[in-house]
Enzyme design. Structure first.
Site, PDB file in Angstrom:
ATOM      1  CG  ASP A  36      -2.367   0.998   0.988  1.00  0.00           C
ATOM      2  OD1 ASP A  36      -2.489   2.321   0.091  1.00  0.00           O
ATOM      3  OD2 ASP A  36      -2.799   1.651   2.088  1.00  0.00           O
ATOM      4  CG  ASN A  38       2.093   1.693  -4.945  1.00  0.00           C
ATOM      5  OD1 ASN A  38       2.972   1.259  -4.692  1.00  0.00           O
ATOM      6  ND2 ASN A  38       1.893   0.644  -5.593  1.00  0.00           N
ATOM      7  CD1 TRP A  41       7.555   6.591  -2.944  1.00  0.00           C
ATOM      8  CD2 TRP A  41       7.435   6.564  -5.125  1.00  0.00           C
ATOM      9  NE1 TRP A  41       8.633   7.109  -3.834  1.00  0.00           N
ATOM     10  CE2 TRP A  41       8.022   6.789  -5.055  1.00  0.00           C
ATOM     11  CE3 TRP A  41       6.107   7.846  -5.672  1.00  0.00           C
ATOM     12  CZ2 TRP A  41       9.720   6.987  -5.353  1.00  0.00           C
ATOM     13  CZ3 TRP A  41       7.554   7.320  -7.036  1.00  0.00           C
ATOM     14  CH2 TRP A  41       8.660   7.521  -6.867  1.00  0.00           C
ATOM     15  CB  SER A  81      -8.239  -5.466  -3.290  1.00  0.00           C
ATOM     16  OG  SER A  81      -9.124  -4.416  -3.771  1.00  0.00           O
ATOM     17  CB  THR A  82     -12.755  -7.538  -4.941  1.00  0.00           C
ATOM     18  OG1 THR A  82     -12.842  -7.530  -3.748  1.00  0.00           O
ATOM     19  CG2 THR A  82     -12.729  -9.390  -5.856  1.00  0.00           C
ATOM     20  CG  ASN A  84      -7.632  -2.212  -5.991  1.00  0.00           C
ATOM     21  OD1 ASN A  84      -6.682  -3.220  -5.805  1.00  0.00           O
ATOM     22  ND2 ASN A  84      -7.548  -1.304  -5.025  1.00  0.00           N
ATOM     23  NE  ARG A 204      -3.051  -1.407   4.117  1.00  0.00           N
ATOM     24  CZ  ARG A 204      -4.542  -1.622   4.373  1.00  0.00           C
ATOM     25  NH1 ARG A 204      -4.919  -2.771   4.378  1.00  0.00           N
ATOM     26  NH2 ARG A 204      -4.510  -1.291   2.938  1.00  0.00           N
TER      27      ARG A 204
HETATM   28  C1  FPP Z   1      -1.685   0.790  -3.725  1.00  0.00           C
HETATM   29  O1  FPP Z   1      -0.880   1.652  -3.173  1.00  0.00           O
HETATM   30  C2  FPP Z   1      -1.282  -0.210  -4.413  1.00  0.00           C
HETATM   31  C3  FPP Z   1      -2.474  -0.515  -5.485  1.00  0.00           C
HETATM   32  C4  FPP Z   1      -3.413  -1.224  -5.787  1.00  0.00           C
HETATM   33  C5  FPP Z   1      -1.784  -1.333  -6.755  1.00  0.00           C
HETATM   34  C6  FPP Z   1      -0.081  -2.365  -6.623  1.00  0.00           C
HETATM   35  C7  FPP Z   1       0.402  -2.821  -7.520  1.00  0.00           C
HETATM   36  C8  FPP Z   1       2.224  -3.079  -7.399  1.00  0.00           C
HETATM   37  C9  FPP Z   1       2.718  -2.753  -6.704  1.00  0.00           C
HETATM   38  C10 FPP Z   1       2.615  -2.578  -8.666  1.00  0.00           C
HETATM   39  C11 FPP Z   1       2.565  -4.316  -9.656  1.00  0.00           C
HETATM   40  C12 FPP Z   1       1.426  -5.483  -9.874  1.00  0.00           C
HETATM   41  C13 FPP Z   1       2.261  -6.286 -10.454  1.00  0.00           C
HETATM   42  C14 FPP Z   1       1.715  -8.084 -10.404  1.00  0.00           C
HETATM   43  C15 FPP Z   1       3.250  -6.280 -11.760  1.00  0.00           C
HETATM   44  P1  FPP Z   1      -2.327   2.594  -3.406  1.00  0.00           P
HETATM   45  O2  FPP Z   1      -2.308   2.964  -4.908  1.00  0.00           O
HETATM   46  O3  FPP Z   1      -4.246   2.291  -2.845  1.00  0.00           O
HETATM   47  O4  FPP Z   1      -1.727   3.875  -2.527  1.00  0.00           O
HETATM   48  P2  FPP Z   1      -2.906   5.461  -2.120  1.00  0.00           P
HETATM   49  O5  FPP Z   1      -3.458   4.685  -0.487  1.00  0.00           O
HETATM   50  O6  FPP Z   1      -1.261   5.712  -1.337  1.00  0.00           O
HETATM   51  O7  FPP Z   1      -3.314   5.610  -2.728  1.00  0.00           O
END
Ligand code: FPP
Length: 257
Positions: A36, A38, A41, A81-82, A84, A204
């Site tokens: 979690d 991304n 970041w 996740s379902t 997302n 997590r």
């Molecule tokens: C959660 O961060 C992350 C995700 C929903 C996606 C995870 C994907 C990867 C790590 C990349 C590649 C995956 C594959 C299988 C190649 P968020 O977007 O919810 O972050 P936030 O809560 O800060 O908005």
């Protein structure tokens, strides 16, 4: 896709095995990770969210390498996740693009490392091209006997449990099994993680202290590790820190010391 497409990809330089004090017997057999943060970041750097997912893919790659270097048996990564699907269409499309990018660039290394790739979640709802990557990565690594890396894509734990319960109900009504014979082993064998040990450690990142419909049945006795670091900042060193913390935990499984 055949093996030909693999040959065009550049051989990647492998990182060396980290020097650490982790004794093999203190390692978890199965690590599950909720990757979690991304988006946060990216935002903190004034970048668009996809840049965060791209950086997250880099962190994921390093954690896969590190797990394999250490001899961890199984790694399950929550990538989509379902829930997302509620995100903007463009972001979702970028995530599927990333899945393709990851398997194009990393499949050769995963094969070299003898990693077996698996998926949990309903991948039949993913774009056809992504489904092809899913199928091909399973096919190309099916005979591998090393670490199992499981990607959770369109995964939701409640949906997984409901599917298993429906199968059991059918088996009972067909007379295949008696209701009184249903136990934890029987149910576990109908989950998508069947055949794998339950996660010993659930990590997590990004500060939220919740499970978000991830492996609810399987983590019954897992050690939980939460860190405020956002996923792209979760380096090999941070992973080792989590494993060291796990090694210090006393697991009693409801019993006494
Ligand atoms: C959660 O961060 C992350 C995700 C929903 C996606 C995870 C994907 C990867 C790590 C990349 C590649 C995956 C594959 C299988 C190649 P968020 O977007 O919810 O972050 P936030 O809560 O800060 O908005």
């Amino acid at each position: 896709m055949t093996r030909n497409w693999l040959t065009i990809f550049r051989r990647r330089r492998r990182d060396s095995v980290p020097v650490n004090d982790l004794a093999p017997e203190t390692l978890p057999r199965h690590v599950a990770i909720i990757m979690d943060g991304n988006g946060r970041w990216a935002r903190s750097r004034g970048l668009p969210r996809p840049a965060g997912h791209h950086a997250g893919m880099g962190a994921m790659r390093e954690v896969i390498r590190c797990s394999d270097d250490l001899g961890i048996q199984a790694l399950t990564l929550y990538a989509f996740s379902t829930e997302n699907w509620k995100r903007p269409r463009q972001e979702i499309q970028y995530l599927w693009h990333l899945v393709g990018e990851f398997f194009r660039t990393d499949m050769e290394e995963l094969i070299e490392r003898n990693v077996q790739v698996r998926f949990i979640g309903d991948t039949s709802k993913l774009p056809l091209q992504t489904q092809n990557f899913v199928r091909e990565s399973i096919r190309l690594t099916a005979g591998n006997s090393g670490m199992i890396v499981q990607f959770a894509l369109n995964y939701g734990s409640r949906a997984e449990i409901i599917t298993a319960v429906r199968k059991l109900a059918e088996q009972v009504s067909d007379g295949v099994i008696k209701a009184s014979e249903i136990d934890e082993t029987v149910l576990s064998q109908l989950l998508e993680t069947q055949g794998l040990p339950d996660p010993d450690l659930l990590i997590r990142t990004a500060g939220d202290v919740r499970i978000s419909n991830f492996l609810l049945w399987q983590i019954a006795y897992a050690e939980l590790y939460f860190t405020d670091l956002v996923w792209p900042e979760f380096t090999r060193t941070e992973y080792i820190r989590a494993l060291q913390e796990y090694a210090r935990r006393e697991r009693r499984f409801g019993g006494l010391k």
